[in-house]
Design a protein around this motif. Structure first.
Motif, PDB file in Angstrom:
ATOM      1  N   THR A  20     -28.249  -6.343 -15.944  1.00 26.85           N
ATOM      2  CA  THR A  20     -28.505  -5.013 -16.497  1.00 26.85           C
ATOM      3  C   THR A  20     -29.852  -4.896 -17.210  1.00 26.85           C
ATOM      4  OG1 THR A  20     -26.168  -4.454 -16.585  1.00 26.85           O
ATOM      5  CG2 THR A  20     -27.614  -3.223 -18.044  1.00 26.85           C
ATOM      6  N   SER A  24     -32.797  -2.511 -15.792  1.00 25.00           N
ATOM      7  CA  SER A  24     -33.339  -1.455 -16.659  1.00 25.00           C
ATOM      8  C   SER A  24     -34.849  -1.579 -16.818  1.00 25.00           C
ATOM      9  CB  SER A  24     -32.673  -1.502 -18.033  1.00 25.00           C
ATOM     10  OG  SER A  24     -31.317  -1.180 -17.927  1.00 25.00           O
ATOM     11  N   VAL A  92     -28.799   1.836 -11.566  1.00 22.51           N
ATOM     12  CA  VAL A  92     -28.597   1.894 -13.019  1.00 22.51           C
ATOM     13  C   VAL A  92     -27.336   2.700 -13.330  1.00 22.51           C
ATOM     14  CG1 VAL A  92     -29.527   2.833 -15.179  1.00 22.51           C
ATOM     15  CG2 VAL A  92     -31.017   1.532 -13.644  1.00 22.51           C
ATOM     16  N   ALA A  93     -27.193   3.840 -12.679  1.00 19.53           N
ATOM     17  CA  ALA A  93     -26.013   4.681 -12.902  1.00 19.53           C
ATOM     18  C   ALA A  93     -24.730   3.959 -12.482  1.00 19.53           C
ATOM     19  CB  ALA A  93     -26.156   5.996 -12.142  1.00 19.53           C
ATOM     20  N   ASP A  96     -23.885   1.339 -15.067  1.00 18.56           N
ATOM     21  CA  ASP A  96     -23.339   1.994 -16.261  1.00 18.56           C
ATOM     22  C   ASP A  96     -21.878   2.384 -16.032  1.00 18.56           C
ATOM     23  OD1 ASP A  96     -25.751   1.742 -17.592  1.00 18.56           O
ATOM     24  OD2 ASP A  96     -26.350   3.837 -17.292  1.00 18.56           O
ATOM     25  N   ARG A  99     -19.636  -0.707 -16.167  1.00 21.10           N
ATOM     26  CA  ARG A  99     -19.367  -1.117 -17.551  1.00 21.10           C
ATOM     27  C   ARG A  99     -18.357  -0.171 -18.204  1.00 21.10           C
ATOM     28  NH1 ARG A  99     -21.482  -4.403 -21.455  1.00 21.10           N
ATOM     29  NH2 ARG A  99     -21.162  -3.715 -23.594  1.00 21.10           N
ATOM     30  N   GLY A 100     -18.528   1.110 -17.991  1.00 18.67           N
ATOM     31  CA  GLY A 100     -17.598   2.075 -18.568  1.00 18.67           C
ATOM     32  C   GLY A 100     -16.175   1.895 -18.068  1.00 18.67           C
TER      33      GLY A 100
END
Length: 115
Positions: A20, A24, A92-93, A96, A99-100
């Motif tokens: 990550t 990023s 990236v999305a 994310d 992880r969520g």
């Protein structure tokens, strides 16, 4: 499986945490370059570097629905900076979202939900 918790492997969680920040940073670099020269061609060596990172990220996302929308860069097409930026933004999305979905509060700590 508890309601609202989606489990992943320890290996994927660790790879996520390793990849990550690299993803990023790469996205930020290309985003800045895209503001200056969006139509510039990306060298084959940079494409290889990007794809090497994206392949590891794809390992993390292999079981996610988003994987079918995440492409690697084609070295033969010589993509433009704006193309690379778009693809990186999708990764990236997706990371994310991963992880969520697989990380959260377990009642005592924020942590990965490991199988």
């Amino acid at each position: 499986m508890s309601k609202g918790k989606f489990y992943t492997s320890n290996e994927k969680a660790q790879t996520h945490d390793t990849m990550t920040p690299l993803l990023s940073a790469m996205y930020s670099e290309f985003k800045e370059l895209s503001k200056k020269k969006p139509d510039s061609a990306v060298s084959k060596s940079k494409i290889k570097i990007v794809n090497r990172l994206l392949e590891k990220v794809r390992d993390v996302l292999a079981d996610e629905d988003s994987i079918e929308f995440l492409d690697l860069l084609d070295e033969d097409d010589v993509p433009q900076v704006s193309d690379v930026t778009l693809i990186l933004s999708q990764y990236v999305a997706a990371m994310d979202a991963f992880r969520g979905k697989h990380h959260g509060w377990d009642g005592a700590n924020n942590k990965w939900f490991i199988k």
